[in-house]
Write an enzyme that holds these catalytic residues in place. Structure first.
Site, PDB file in Angstrom:
ATOM      1  CG  HIS A 193      -8.756  -3.116  -2.194  1.00 58.75           C
ATOM      2  ND1 HIS A 193      -9.756  -2.487  -2.900  1.00 58.75           N
ATOM      3  CD2 HIS A 193      -8.552  -2.366  -1.090  1.00 58.75           C
ATOM      4  CE1 HIS A 193     -10.129  -1.398  -2.262  1.00 58.75           C
ATOM      5  NE2 HIS A 193      -9.431  -1.299  -1.143  1.00 58.75           N
ATOM      6  CB  ILE A 194      -7.649  -8.888   0.748  1.00 60.13           C
ATOM      7  CG1 ILE A 194      -8.890  -9.659   0.282  1.00 60.13           C
ATOM      8  CG2 ILE A 194      -7.235  -9.313   2.149  1.00 60.13           C
ATOM      9  CD1 ILE A 194      -8.684 -11.167   0.215  1.00 60.13           C
ATOM     10  CG  HIS A 195      -6.784  -2.974   3.274  1.00 58.70           C
ATOM     11  ND1 HIS A 195      -6.038  -1.841   3.041  1.00 58.70           N
ATOM     12  CD2 HIS A 195      -8.018  -2.717   2.774  1.00 58.70           C
ATOM     13  CE1 HIS A 195      -6.792  -0.930   2.432  1.00 58.70           C
ATOM     14  NE2 HIS A 195      -7.998  -1.441   2.262  1.00 58.70           N
ATOM     15  CG  ASP A 197      -2.070   0.972   1.104  1.00 58.59           C
ATOM     16  OD1 ASP A 197      -3.222   0.505   1.010  1.00 58.59           O
ATOM     17  OD2 ASP A 197      -1.825   2.200   1.118  1.00 58.59           O
ATOM     18  CG  ASN A 212     -11.906  -0.814   4.213  1.00 62.28           C
ATOM     19  OD1 ASN A 212     -12.182  -1.300   5.304  1.00 62.28           O
ATOM     20  ND2 ASN A 212     -10.743  -0.216   3.974  1.00 62.28           N
ATOM     21  CB  VAL A 261      -9.525   1.713  -4.868  1.00 63.21           C
ATOM     22  CG1 VAL A 261      -9.248   1.191  -6.280  1.00 63.21           C
ATOM     23  CG2 VAL A 261      -8.498   2.775  -4.485  1.00 63.21           C
TER      24      VAL A 261
HETATM   25  P1  5GP Z   1      -9.685   1.295   0.459  1.00 60.98           P
HETATM   26  O1  5GP Z   1      -9.703   2.591   1.208  1.00 60.98           O
HETATM   27  O2  5GP Z   1     -10.452   1.396  -0.838  1.00 60.98           O
HETATM   28  O3  5GP Z   1     -10.090   0.094   1.281  1.00 60.98           O
HETATM   29  O4  5GP Z   1      -8.173   1.006   0.116  1.00 60.98           O
HETATM   30  C1  5GP Z   1      -7.518   1.584  -0.956  1.00 60.98           C
HETATM   31  C2  5GP Z   1      -6.045   1.580  -0.619  1.00 60.98           C
HETATM   32  O5  5GP Z   1      -5.329   1.844  -1.805  1.00 60.98           O
HETATM   33  C3  5GP Z   1      -5.641   2.626   0.415  1.00 60.98           C
HETATM   34  O6  5GP Z   1      -5.085   2.000   1.552  1.00 60.98           O
HETATM   35  C4  5GP Z   1      -4.626   3.483  -0.342  1.00 60.98           C
HETATM   36  O7  5GP Z   1      -3.555   3.900   0.462  1.00 60.98           O
HETATM   37  C5  5GP Z   1      -4.176   2.563  -1.453  1.00 60.98           C
HETATM   38  N1  5GP Z   1      -3.729   3.245  -2.649  1.00 60.98           N
HETATM   39  C6  5GP Z   1      -4.340   4.306  -3.247  1.00 60.98           C
HETATM   40  N2  5GP Z   1      -3.668   4.665  -4.347  1.00 60.98           N
HETATM   41  C7  5GP Z   1      -2.596   3.809  -4.451  1.00 60.98           C
HETATM   42  C8  5GP Z   1      -1.535   3.681  -5.396  1.00 60.98           C
HETATM   43  O8  5GP Z   1      -1.425   4.408  -6.388  1.00 60.98           O
HETATM   44  N3  5GP Z   1      -0.622   2.703  -5.163  1.00 60.98           N
HETATM   45  C9  5GP Z   1      -0.717   1.861  -4.082  1.00 60.98           C
HETATM   46  N4  5GP Z   1       0.240   0.930  -3.947  1.00 60.98           N
HETATM   47  N5  5GP Z   1      -1.719   1.953  -3.172  1.00 60.98           N
HETATM   48  C10 5GP Z   1      -2.641   2.917  -3.367  1.00 60.98           C
END
Ligand code: 5GP
Length: 112
Positions: free
Chosen positions: A98-100, A28, A85, A94
């Site tokens: 995706h799995i964190h 991330d 999320n 996004v």
């Molecule tokens: P969400 O908030 O949708 O669960 O997680 C999206 C994640 O994508 C966030 O933790 C954010 O930091 C990560 N993220 C956003 N843009 C980028 C990017 O350009 N590259 C990477 N590696 N992570 C990203």
């Protein structure tokens, strides 16, 4: 194309830690723990609640690979957390499932 599709297509660079035919795992860009990896399916599903029975095998594959990646990154003994999320209240930013995978420090519960 979603942001993560662009990472899968190598149009946007990322620190990739695992890849197979079905998924990609990369660090991330704003890590919330010493290890913070995102595991994404190559076939985009917008979010968990949009998955269908046709995604059954892919969802299982992602969870199994999350465990494999955690083990490969040395998190198995100390522990780790997986988070998905969904939607505004879930913190989704996004629209590509995706799995964190978070680890490397004790993680508080309940989450904020
Ligand atoms: P969400 O908030 O949708 O669960 O997680 C999206 C994640 O994508 C966030 O933790 C954010 O930091 C990560 N993220 C956003 N843009 C980028 C990017 O350009 N590259 C990477 N590696 N992570 C990203």
């Amino acid at each position: 194309m979603t942001l993560f599709e662009k990472i899968i297509a190598r149009e946007i660079p990322a620190d990739i830690v695992f890849e197979d035919e079905h998924c990609l795992a990369f660090r991330d860009i704003h890590p919330q723990a010493p290890t913070h990896v995102l595991l994404v399916p190559k076939r985009p599903i917008p979010r968990l609640g949009a998955a269908t029975p046709a995604d059954h095998a892919l969802l299982g594959h992602l969870l199994l690979k999350a465990g494999d990646v955690a083990r490969a990154l040395g998190l198995d003994a100390t522990g780790f957390r997986v988070v998905i999320n969904h939607g505004p209240d879930g913190g989704e930013t996004v629209p590509h499932l995706h799995i964190h995978l978070l680890g490397g420090r004790p993680l508080a519960w309940p989450p904020g």
